[in-house]
Design a protein around this motif. Sequence first.
Motif: not given
Length: 326
Positions: A193, A304, A198-200, A308
């Motif tokens: 983060e 997220d 991103s987490h994904q 970003s």
Amino acid sequence: MSGVVGFVGLGHMGGPMAASLVKAGYRVIGYDLVPGLLASAVDAGVEAAASAAEAASGADVVITMLPAGRHVLALYREEGLLASAAPGTLFVDCSTIDVADARAAHEAALAAGHRALDAPVSGGVVGAEAGTLTFMAGGEATDFARAEPLLSAMGRKAVHCGAAGSGQAAKICNNMILGISMIAVSEAFVLGESLGLSHQALFDVASTASGQCWALTVNCPVPGPVPGSPAGRGYAPGFAAPLMAKDLGLAANAARAGGVDAELGLRAARMYTEFADAEGADRDFSGIVRAIRERSGSSSGSPDASASASAASLSEASPAQNGTPA
């Protein structure tokens, strides 16, 4: 053996386990101190007993699933469980307790003319409900063979780990790995983060690379990548943080007693104790990611989104500023 099973302790784990035995065709006579838990078990086909001793009377196998070693030993020694059972009854304790307590319970059962196994489980409430638990058993091989059909009805794998206490030894070692790995995965997501990842994206890489582990791919500590993980349910516990703190405490005590240099295990035990005593009291153990995030100075409710924004900021920085090789 015939199909009569006494089952004492019908909570979040014991209740679904008893229900799995009913589905497999066993007659299960159960008892729990909490009336509501007993009522739920009855709804699943378990026959209610008026006491733990009554549940054990006439059973071929007695299974216990209790919070701590003191409860198991009190039930065995002082509350009539062993005395009420027919000679040669097999006692299978599925609680997670201290190795010394497991061995003491084993000896008490043998002294009363019975057989015994310690058979703690891994898989949490989700595994108990789905019948996919892993059992780690300690005791005689013949007793393990006798219990194996029951264990198979409640889970998908049962391992005979050795003599009395070996099941508990395997459980605390396994959960030390799990606790440390969950902290590592959580720290990695918080680090990601801060770096605008991103987490994904992190999940897609780590889940198919050398960072792959159960804490990531099944119990992912951030919402999104694994829809069924507790993170997607507000960290409602599958495996509650206080239980992880308890298990890591058992591992830490064993490490100290054995003179083992378990630096990460001891640190994980301290972290989970602090988390369980504070905001993690009623959360899944994966919720420790929130504590790590808070200590890192981030209070964003949408990691997220924060990531970003960080990514956009990083993209405007020069290679020298953001650490990218020129």
